[in-house]
Design a protein around this motif. Structure first.
Motif, mmCIF file in Angstrom:
data_model
loop_
_atom_site.group_PDB
_atom_site.id
_atom_site.type_symbol
_atom_site.label_atom_id
_atom_site.label_comp_id
_atom_site.label_asym_id
_atom_site.label_seq_id
_atom_site.Cartn_x
_atom_site.Cartn_y
_atom_site.Cartn_z
ATOM 1 N N PRO A 87 -60.818 -29.496 8.864
ATOM 2 C CA PRO A 87 -60.541 -30.843 8.351
ATOM 3 C C PRO A 87 -59.260 -30.961 7.533
ATOM 4 C CG PRO A 87 -62.336 -29.821 7.126
ATOM 5 C CD PRO A 87 -62.044 -28.926 8.288
ATOM 6 N N GLU A 88 -58.798 -29.848 6.924
ATOM 7 C CA GLU A 88 -57.591 -29.930 6.093
ATOM 8 C C GLU A 88 -56.307 -29.890 6.904
ATOM 9 O OE1 GLU A 88 -61.005 -28.382 3.827
ATOM 10 O OE2 GLU A 88 -59.996 -27.632 5.615
ATOM 11 N N HIS A 89 -56.389 -29.694 8.211
ATOM 12 C CA HIS A 89 -55.172 -29.609 9.018
ATOM 13 C C HIS A 89 -54.390 -30.914 8.934
ATOM 14 C CE1 HIS A 89 -52.482 -28.898 12.389
ATOM 15 N NE2 HIS A 89 -52.894 -27.644 12.406
ATOM 16 N N GLU A 90 -53.063 -30.796 8.883
ATOM 17 C CA GLU A 90 -52.219 -31.982 8.728
ATOM 18 C C GLU A 90 -52.349 -32.951 9.903
ATOM 19 O OE1 GLU A 90 -48.181 -30.609 8.398
ATOM 20 O OE2 GLU A 90 -48.500 -29.018 9.875
ATOM 21 N N SER A 91 -52.827 -32.497 11.045
ATOM 22 C CA SER A 91 -53.040 -33.406 12.173
ATOM 23 C C SER A 91 -54.141 -34.422 11.889
ATOM 24 C CB SER A 91 -53.404 -32.610 13.438
ATOM 25 O OG SER A 91 -52.291 -31.894 13.915
ATOM 26 N N PHE A 92 -54.975 -34.138 10.885
ATOM 27 C CA PHE A 92 -56.103 -35.020 10.589
ATOM 28 C C PHE A 92 -55.915 -35.750 9.251
ATOM 29 C CE2 PHE A 92 -57.846 -31.251 12.953
ATOM 30 C CZ PHE A 92 -57.750 -31.852 14.194
ATOM 31 N N ALA A 131 -72.130 -27.628 4.045
ATOM 32 C CA ALA A 131 -71.366 -27.216 2.867
ATOM 33 C C ALA A 131 -69.925 -26.897 3.256
ATOM 34 C CB ALA A 131 -72.026 -25.983 2.245
ATOM 35 N N ASN A 132 -69.036 -26.995 2.272
ATOM 36 C CA ASN A 132 -67.637 -26.632 2.465
ATOM 37 C C ASN A 132 -66.997 -27.388 3.624
ATOM 38 O OD1 ASN A 132 -65.232 -25.253 1.943
ATOM 39 N ND2 ASN A 132 -65.750 -23.580 3.343
ATOM 40 N N PHE A 133 -67.341 -28.658 3.753
ATOM 41 C CA PHE A 133 -66.754 -29.501 4.795
ATOM 42 C C PHE A 133 -66.743 -30.931 4.297
ATOM 43 C CE2 PHE A 133 -66.694 -32.178 8.540
ATOM 44 C CZ PHE A 133 -65.760 -31.552 9.345
ATOM 45 N N THR A 134 -65.583 -31.554 4.364
ATOM 46 C CA THR A 134 -65.469 -32.933 3.908
ATOM 47 C C THR A 134 -64.812 -33.790 4.981
ATOM 48 O OG1 THR A 134 -63.341 -32.411 2.860
ATOM 49 C CG2 THR A 134 -65.313 -32.325 1.462
ATOM 50 N N ILE A 169 -61.289 -38.039 10.113
ATOM 51 C CA ILE A 169 -62.517 -37.366 10.561
ATOM 52 C C ILE A 169 -63.673 -38.056 9.851
ATOM 53 C CG2 ILE A 169 -63.773 -35.190 10.708
ATOM 54 C CD1 ILE A 169 -61.100 -33.741 10.391
ATOM 55 N N ILE A 170 -64.349 -38.931 10.553
ATOM 56 C CA ILE A 170 -65.384 -39.750 9.897
ATOM 57 C C ILE A 170 -66.792 -39.210 10.113
ATOM 58 C CG2 ILE A 170 -63.963 -41.829 9.961
ATOM 59 C CD1 ILE A 170 -65.627 -42.788 12.358
ATOM 60 N N GLY A 171 -66.920 -38.139 10.904
ATOM 61 C CA GLY A 171 -68.240 -37.554 11.130
ATOM 62 C C GLY A 171 -68.134 -36.086 11.442
ATOM 63 N N GLY A 172 -69.112 -35.326 10.973
ATOM 64 C CA GLY A 172 -69.172 -33.901 11.276
ATOM 65 C C GLY A 172 -70.603 -33.410 11.223
ATOM 66 N N ARG A 173 -71.089 -32.884 12.341
ATOM 67 C CA ARG A 173 -72.443 -32.330 12.416
ATOM 68 C C ARG A 173 -72.380 -30.972 13.103
ATOM 69 N NH1 ARG A 173 -76.594 -36.507 12.106
ATOM 70 N NH2 ARG A 173 -75.771 -38.630 12.322
#
Length: 588
Positions: free
Chosen positions: A144-149, A168-171, A176-180
């Motif tokens: 998620p921290e990549h500059e492309s996002f 955990a450890n994911f924002t 990036i509006i969703g992560g599962r």
């Protein structure tokens, strides 16, 4: 790390064979995850979980046993995943209303210039309703921290969005509006991260190719330098992590489809597929994509990397968009220069600079590690573990086959020149200075080694050449006909999937050596797993311009406006390229 082409197929075929052997050897009373599929969700007031729990209780005998057994209860279609014995599987299979009981088989994982090559330049991408379009990706996760996002300039997610950010450890952010994440088997290997975060690189690259933000000055160690971007930079991304080091579980794939439908995605991108052909009602991608279609969501899927053999296409259900991989107008090469001045140009994404310094050149056959049981017949191919480090250290090694370079690297060699004619239309990146030349050029190098007292050579830094033959479908791209229903044509179309610069997870190895310790933000990758997100991005571009269009309309627009591919370059014709190369600007 995920590999592409021939190496992918060999590695995953071996893994799948091992899984099948373990499955056959298992005790029949052992509980294994199965999917009980019953078709459409019943109409009316229907609690999926309660109904599925009741069915399980009727077979397992106790409510507590049913609770322990249930893995997923799917809500947007009538199915559930549970841990069952063979006897219980048989009981469910005989029930009225049960379409199939499907084992939780394992599926495998199958840009700077590419979008410009397709005619979708930054100037005509536009901003029309992009932020309202959500692309859901079933993959290995995302970094998620990549500059492309970066979400700079993006407002809040669209009001239709119902998804969540898990683990955990994911924002998440406004990009990036969703992560599962899903792992029904609870198998975790070293390096696997129990969150939507990507440790493989695969999901980060597919996400950025479809909808990554514009990033100037992106490159892989200076190669392919330019502005990296996705096809629709303003679109939102939702990641559904279903793939791990061992592959992608069928029950997890169906769970991700179920959540993606409920969350409110517009396009689903799936760069993975089954190892071998299976009927539609056993294939979790076909089942999930079918129900997604009924909710107005198009699924874009990769054709697979098992070409050029006929009937090798994966994801052949008629309601999916199946994408082959084709070239763009550049290729990556690296030159090997001998001490006598001869130079040979080979395929390679060579990121290592030897500064034209020469090193002793030896033939792999002269460096056999006899104490380890190797012979000249093995070491001439530079197979890992076959080489004597006392003979290889500090030298460039000529090898008579394409390999991943680890045989020379682990023997402390300086570089490798590999002769092989099997792959001629795409390049690998290696963990040391390397290039792949033709077998005829290899004969000249071997002659030089054998007729020169002190042969020497160097390998030059990689460079970019213009490929005037592009586009053409690459050799590894899987071909039709449709292996299940030959009267339904597949593939559908082709998109760039060769030597594509794309975002990368910084903890994933950057070359085909799984132990490569380097860290990069961008990588150059080939595979139908790269062509699929190009088509997904194009589909999202069309959906942004025409929000009311159905999945069939979006697919039709892409296919009927595709750029015609030269049939003279492809003996298998439409079974290689479908209706042609995507042309997003014409499709809208």
């Amino acid at each position: 790390m995920v590999k592409t082409g021939l190496m992918t197929w060999l590695l995953y075929s071996t893994l799948f064979a091992a899984l099948l052997l373990n499955s056959d050897a298992a005790n029949a009373d052992e509980r294994k995850v199965h999917i009980v599929y019953m078709g459409d969700r019943p109409k009316g007031d229907f609690s999926a979980k309660a109904t599925h729990h009741s069915l399980l209780t009727s077979v397992l005998g106790r409510s507590s046993s049913a609770q322990e057994s249930l893995v997923y209860s799917y809500g947007n279609f009538n199915a559930f995943a549970a841990k069952l014995t063979e006897e219980e599987v048989q009981k469910f299979s005989e029930m009225d209303g049960v379409v199939r009981v499907i084992p939780n088989h394992i599926l495998k994982l199958h840009t700077t210039r590419s979008w410009d090559f397709l005619g979708l330049s930054q100037s005509n991408v536009g901003a029309q309703l992009q932020g309202d379009v959500v692309i859901g990706l079933l993959d290995t996760g995302i970094w998620p921290e990549h500059e492309s996002f970066n979400d700079q300039g993006l407002g809040a997610p669209p009001s239709k969005w119902k998804g969540t950010c898990q683990g955990a450890n994911f924002t998440c952010n406004n990009k990036i509006i969703g992560g599962r994440y899903y792992n029904s088997e609870n198998w975790y290997y070293e390096g696997d991260l129990e969150s939507p975060r990507d440790s493989e690189g695969h999901g980060t690259r597919t996400s950025s190719t479809a909808a990554g933000d514009r990033v100037p000055g992106a490159s892989y160690y200076g190669l392919a330098n330019g502005t990296a971007r996705g096809g629709i930079p303003g679109a939102r991304i939702a990641m559904y992590k279903v793939c791990w080091s061992f592959g992608c579980g069928a029950a997890d794939i169906l769970a991700a489809f179920d959540d993606a439908i409920a969350d409110g995605v517009d396009i689903i991108s799936v760069s993975l597929g089954s190892v071998f052909p299976v009927p539609y009602d056993v294939d979790p991608i076909a089942i999930g994509a079918f129900h997604a279609m009924k909710y107005g969501i198009l699924t874009s899927s990769s054709a697979g990397n098992s070409g050029p053999w006929p009937y090798s296409v994966s994801n052949y259900a008629p309601w999916t968009l199946t994408v082959a991989a084709s070239t763009i107008d550049r290729k990556f090469v690296a030159k090997a220069v001998l001490g006598n001045g001869q130079a040979f140009t080979g395929l390679s994404i060579n990121s290592f600079e030897l500064y034209r310094k020469t090193y002793p050149l030896i033939w792999g056959g002269d460096s056999a590690n006899y104490s380890a049981g190797a012979s000249q017949d093995l070491s001439k191919y530079c197979i890992t573990g076959s080489m004597n480090s006392y003979k290889v250290e500090g030298k460039i090694v000529f090898c008579e086959v394409l390999w991943d370079g680890t045989g020379v690297l682990l023997a402390n060699g300086m570089g490798t020149i590999m002769a092989d004619d099997e792959i001629t239309d795409f390049a690998f990146n290696y963990p040391l200075p390397a290039t792949q030349i033709s077998t005829s050029d290899g004969e000249k190098i071997l002659d030089y080694i054998k007729t020169t007292e002190n042969p020497i050579a160097t390998i030059l830094l990689g460079e970019t050449l213009t490929d005037y033959m592009a586009p053409y479908v690459v050799s590894f791209s899987s071909r039709g006909p449709n292996p299940v229903a030959p009267d339904i044509l597949k593939l559908d179309l082709t998109a760039p999937g060769v030597d594509i610069l794309t975002a990368w997870s910084p903890i994933a190895p950057p070359s085909i050596d799984w132990e490569d310790p380097r860290s990069v933000d961008y990588n150059i990758i080939s595979g139908t797993s790269m062509s699929c997100p190009h088509a997904s991005g194009a589909a999202a571009y069309v959906k942004a311009a025409h929000p009311d269009w159905s999945p069939a309309a979006v697919k039709s627009a892409l296919m009927t406006t595709a750029t015609v591919v030269d049939p003279n370059k492809h003996e298998d014709l439409e079974f290689a390229y479908g209706s042609g190369q995507i042309n997003p600007t014409q499709a809208i």
